[in-house]
Design an enzyme around this catalytic site. Structure first.
Site, PDB file in Angstrom:
ATOM      1  N   ASP A  54      -9.164  -5.956   5.112  1.00  0.00           N
ATOM      2  CA  ASP A  54      -7.908  -5.233   4.970  1.00  0.00           C
ATOM      3  C   ASP A  54      -7.396  -4.741   6.314  1.00  0.00           C
ATOM      4  O   ASP A  54      -7.994  -4.985   7.365  1.00  0.00           O
ATOM      5  CB  ASP A  54      -8.070  -4.069   3.992  1.00  0.00           C
ATOM      6  CG  ASP A  54      -6.790  -3.787   3.233  1.00  0.00           C
ATOM      7  OD1 ASP A  54      -5.937  -3.055   3.769  1.00  0.00           O
ATOM      8  OD2 ASP A  54      -6.635  -4.318   2.126  1.00  0.00           O
ATOM      9  N   ASN A  76      11.462  -0.907 -10.446  1.00  0.00           N
ATOM     10  CA  ASN A  76      10.716  -0.610  -9.230  1.00  0.00           C
ATOM     11  C   ASN A  76      10.302  -1.923  -8.576  1.00  0.00           C
ATOM     12  O   ASN A  76       9.884  -2.868  -9.252  1.00  0.00           O
ATOM     13  CB  ASN A  76       9.468   0.216  -9.544  1.00  0.00           C
ATOM     14  CG  ASN A  76       8.674   0.533  -8.284  1.00  0.00           C
ATOM     15  OD1 ASN A  76       9.036   1.424  -7.524  1.00  0.00           O
ATOM     16  ND2 ASN A  76       7.609  -0.210  -8.033  1.00  0.00           N
ATOM     17  N   ARG A 123      -3.576  -5.217  -7.678  1.00  0.00           N
ATOM     18  CA  ARG A 123      -4.170  -4.051  -7.013  1.00  0.00           C
ATOM     19  C   ARG A 123      -3.071  -3.082  -6.574  1.00  0.00           C
ATOM     20  O   ARG A 123      -2.542  -3.147  -5.466  1.00  0.00           O
ATOM     21  CB  ARG A 123      -4.996  -4.477  -5.802  1.00  0.00           C
ATOM     22  CG  ARG A 123      -5.859  -3.337  -5.272  1.00  0.00           C
ATOM     23  CD  ARG A 123      -6.573  -3.702  -3.991  1.00  0.00           C
ATOM     24  NE  ARG A 123      -7.688  -2.810  -3.729  1.00  0.00           N
ATOM     25  CZ  ARG A 123      -7.576  -1.557  -3.319  1.00  0.00           C
ATOM     26  NH1 ARG A 123      -6.378  -1.038  -3.117  1.00  0.00           N
ATOM     27  NH2 ARG A 123      -8.649  -0.815  -3.112  1.00  0.00           N
ATOM     28  N   TRP A 124      -2.740  -2.162  -7.470  1.00  0.00           N
ATOM     29  CA  TRP A 124      -1.787  -1.124  -7.093  1.00  0.00           C
ATOM     30  C   TRP A 124      -2.480   0.230  -7.163  1.00  0.00           C
ATOM     31  O   TRP A 124      -3.248   0.519  -8.070  1.00  0.00           O
ATOM     32  CB  TRP A 124      -0.536  -1.157  -7.962  1.00  0.00           C
ATOM     33  CG  TRP A 124      -0.741  -1.206  -9.443  1.00  0.00           C
ATOM     34  CD1 TRP A 124      -1.734  -0.642 -10.189  1.00  0.00           C
ATOM     35  CD2 TRP A 124       0.111  -1.877 -10.377  1.00  0.00           C
ATOM     36  NE1 TRP A 124      -1.566  -0.896 -11.516  1.00  0.00           N
ATOM     37  CE2 TRP A 124      -0.440  -1.655 -11.672  1.00  0.00           C
ATOM     38  CE3 TRP A 124       1.285  -2.618 -10.257  1.00  0.00           C
ATOM     39  CZ2 TRP A 124       0.148  -2.165 -12.823  1.00  0.00           C
ATOM     40  CZ3 TRP A 124       1.860  -3.120 -11.404  1.00  0.00           C
ATOM     41  CH2 TRP A 124       1.301  -2.898 -12.662  1.00  0.00           C
ATOM     42  N   GLY A 147       4.723   2.884  -7.391  1.00  0.00           N
ATOM     43  CA  GLY A 147       5.690   2.785  -8.472  1.00  0.00           C
ATOM     44  C   GLY A 147       5.252   1.895  -9.616  1.00  0.00           C
ATOM     45  O   GLY A 147       5.457   2.220 -10.792  1.00  0.00           O
ATOM     46  N   ILE A 195       5.088  -4.078  -3.288  1.00  0.00           N
ATOM     47  CA  ILE A 195       4.294  -5.193  -2.779  1.00  0.00           C
ATOM     48  C   ILE A 195       2.822  -4.820  -2.910  1.00  0.00           C
ATOM     49  O   ILE A 195       2.346  -3.900  -2.241  1.00  0.00           O
ATOM     50  CB  ILE A 195       4.664  -5.524  -1.322  1.00  0.00           C
ATOM     51  CG1 ILE A 195       6.117  -6.000  -1.268  1.00  0.00           C
ATOM     52  CG2 ILE A 195       3.732  -6.592  -0.753  1.00  0.00           C
ATOM     53  CD1 ILE A 195       6.647  -6.242   0.121  1.00  0.00           C
ATOM     54  N   TYR A 196       2.131  -5.512  -3.795  1.00  0.00           N
ATOM     55  CA  TYR A 196       0.723  -5.247  -4.067  1.00  0.00           C
ATOM     56  C   TYR A 196      -0.038  -6.568  -3.994  1.00  0.00           C
ATOM     57  O   TYR A 196       0.417  -7.580  -4.531  1.00  0.00           O
ATOM     58  CB  TYR A 196       0.538  -4.637  -5.470  1.00  0.00           C
ATOM     59  CG  TYR A 196       1.564  -3.594  -5.832  1.00  0.00           C
ATOM     60  CD1 TYR A 196       1.699  -2.429  -5.077  1.00  0.00           C
ATOM     61  CD2 TYR A 196       2.422  -3.771  -6.914  1.00  0.00           C
ATOM     62  CE1 TYR A 196       2.650  -1.474  -5.401  1.00  0.00           C
ATOM     63  CE2 TYR A 196       3.368  -2.821  -7.250  1.00  0.00           C
ATOM     64  CZ  TYR A 196       3.485  -1.677  -6.486  1.00  0.00           C
ATOM     65  OH  TYR A 196       4.430  -0.736  -6.805  1.00  0.00           O
ATOM     66  N   ARG A 197      -1.182  -6.544  -3.364  1.00  0.00           N
ATOM     67  CA  ARG A 197      -1.958  -7.779  -3.246  1.00  0.00           C
ATOM     68  C   ARG A 197      -2.522  -8.173  -4.614  1.00  0.00           C
ATOM     69  O   ARG A 197      -2.774  -7.322  -5.474  1.00  0.00           O
ATOM     70  CB  ARG A 197      -3.067  -7.621  -2.219  1.00  0.00           C
ATOM     71  CG  ARG A 197      -4.262  -6.807  -2.681  1.00  0.00           C
ATOM     72  CD  ARG A 197      -5.248  -6.606  -1.548  1.00  0.00           C
ATOM     73  NE  ARG A 197      -6.517  -6.077  -2.029  1.00  0.00           N
ATOM     74  CZ  ARG A 197      -7.415  -5.511  -1.257  1.00  0.00           C
ATOM     75  NH1 ARG A 197      -7.179  -5.379   0.042  1.00  0.00           N
ATOM     76  NH2 ARG A 197      -8.556  -5.068  -1.756  1.00  0.00           N
TER      77      ARG A 197
END
Length: 507
Positions: free
Chosen positions: A302, A177, A194-195, A200, A180-182
């Site tokens: 954000d 998978n 941070r997902w 995924g 894109i997570y910060r």
């Protein structure tokens, strides 16, 4: 637009005047955000900050690429298209791959075979000596402070990795998978991943924790991957197609992959041309209820235009950093629209339209207004065929793609309304909607965790607005007839228009 990797893409942009270099020292602490925000609002170029400046005045050895996807045109080029309109062709390809139909003749069979062959031909290839591993940091050399990671807003908790392409693999899955997570930097070799629960990476981690409790969860993060691979990770790719294969289709060449150096990451493949790779694990922690290390993340400014609440997320410990010679750090910021996620949303909107139309042929257009924070409001234009049809479409959109589960508001209009023109949409709402009859409220549905307006974190309500003309069964009243001028009168006035306001002799 075809290109080999991020550097080739940047070179082509620079030749077209769509990438500018900044030689003056600029700080990644707030200054880059303000510069890029102004550039994006002016439809300006991508920018390469050649001398990122530390707070003490020293210069980082790694330049920063920013505002890469600051216009829809550059997003389209990154996806291998020449214009925003061409992205619908990508959506049509995805719709066929998602739900192929039996061919109705030899011609359709030939097209389907050609498409299948092109997908097969784009299977990723392996590289034994990848550019992304030309330099290796290990042990005490692993220090994120050596990279010019942005602090985007005054109230942000710490520097934030924003364009990291996170590679994970669940224990029961054949394919990887990409997401894109910060990632909040909390030490020289640790970030908070941070997902959200439905993403995924989080699902892979949850499966790993259940199948292999107490064992580290391997992760690789690619920074500075080529645009097709980055954009493939945020596109609704069918589960039968890998993001790397889809990236090859977009780019027009097979994606080159490399195995991670860390032995416990041997099952993870990363883009061989990426600028920087972070290799590591989420480590066990018997004192945490999940059994793994977690930390309190945020607050951060954000895409909503607000600072989000703090929450607990897994800690990713980095064991090794590999990179190209003279690497480039790719970064962005998020804030009140417009920002890069909003621009991406406008571009990907064109990919969504054919996917929706494949499932709902009555939909003639679909629009995610950027003011709606990329996905929180959707406007749907349709050819209505029966009473209650608009409400069926609302529920269909909410449930069709994973991306739309967080859409709070859906407005459905008739085919005579341009959903990309707010004036027409507002006119339809104010003239065709009865608030009691034509609004649908749904409680206790998934909501973005960043949405502090919801009464419970991650759980809230949705509203659908039926702004279509009402059919028998929906109203007992005679429905209004729109005012239109007779075509022959319009044609006659067109002919005389040029002479109506000419000044005559003596005036």
């Amino acid at each position: 637009m075809q290109y080999k990797d991020l550097r080739d893409f940047m070179s082509q942009l620079e030749q077209r005047g769509e990438l500018k270099r900044v030689a003056a020292p600029v700080s990644p602490n707030l200054e880059m955000t303000e510069i890029c925000d102004r550039l994006l609002r002016a439809n300006g170029p991508a920018v390469l900050f050649e001398q990122p400046r530390r707070d003490n005045g020293d210069i980082y050895k790694v330049p920063v690429l920013a505002n890469l996807f600051g216009t829809t045109q550059r997003v389209a080029q990154g996806m291998g298209a020449s214009s925003l309109e061409d992205l619908r062709d990508i959506g049509r390809v995805l719709s066929v791959l998602k739900e192929p139909e039996p061919p109705r003749g030899l011609r359709e069979a030939g097209k389907l075979f050609t498409l299948a062959k092109s997908v097969w031909d784009m299977a990723p290839k392996r590289v034994s000596s990848p550019a992304c591993q030309e330099i290796v940091w290990e042990g005490n050399d692993v220090d994120l402070a050596r990279l010019p990671i942005q602090t985007c807003w005054p109230g942000d908790a710490a520097p934030l990795i924003t364009w990291g392409l996170v590679v994970t693999k669940g224990p029961h899955k054949k394919r990887q998978n990409l997401g894109i997570y910060r990632q909040q930097v909390i030490s020289r070799n640790q970030v908070i991943m941070r997902w959200l629960a439905h993403r995924g990476g989080a699902l892979d981690f949850r499966e790993h924790a259940l199948a292999n409790p107490g064992k580290p969860f391997p992760i690789a993060v690619a920074l500075g991957a080529d645009p097709a691979t980055i954009l493939g990770a945020v596109t609704p790719v069918p589960d039968t197609l890998s993001e790397y294969q889809f990236a090859g289709l977009l780019r027009g060449s097979r994606t080159a992959l490399a195995s991670c150096i860390t032995p416990t990451l041997s099952e993870l493949s990363v883009p061989a041309s990426a600028e920087i790779i972070l290799e590591g694990h989420i480590q066990p922690d018997p004192n945490h209820p999940s059994g793994y290390q977690h930390a309190l993340e945020g607050p951060y400014g954000d895409h909503t235009g607000y600072y989000n609440e703090q929450d607990w997320f897994p800690v990713f410990t980095i064991d090794r950093i590999t990179m190209r010679r003279d690497p480039i750090y790719h970064s962005t910021y998020t804030g009140k629209p417009p920002d890069e996620p909003a621009v991406l949303g406008v571009a990907l909107n064109e990919v969504f339209v054919p996917l929706l139309q494949k499932q709902f042929p009555e939909i003639t257009d679909f629009y995610l207004p950027p003011e709606g924070c990329s996905y929180r409001m959707a406007l749907v234009r349709m050819k209505k065929q029966y009473a209650g049809h608009a409400k069926r479409v609302m529920f269909g959109v909410w449930s069709f793609l994973r991306q739309f589960m967080y859409t709070k508001f859906i407005v459905v209009v008739d085919d005579d309304i341009d959903v990309r023109d707010w004036k027409e949409v507002i006119w339809a709402i104010t003239t065709r909607v009865d608030p009691t009859r034509d609004t649908v409220m749904v409680d206790n549905t998934p909501i973005d965790y960043l949405d502090f307006a919801s009464p419970v974190s991650g759980l809230g309500s949705k509203m659908g607005i039926d702004a279509t003309d009402k059919w028998p069964g929906e109203t007992t009243r005679e429905w209004g007839t729109p005012i239109t001028m007779a075509p022959e009168i319009k044609a006659r006035v067109d002919q005389m228009w040029g002479s109506l306001f000419e000044e005559g002799p003596g005036k």
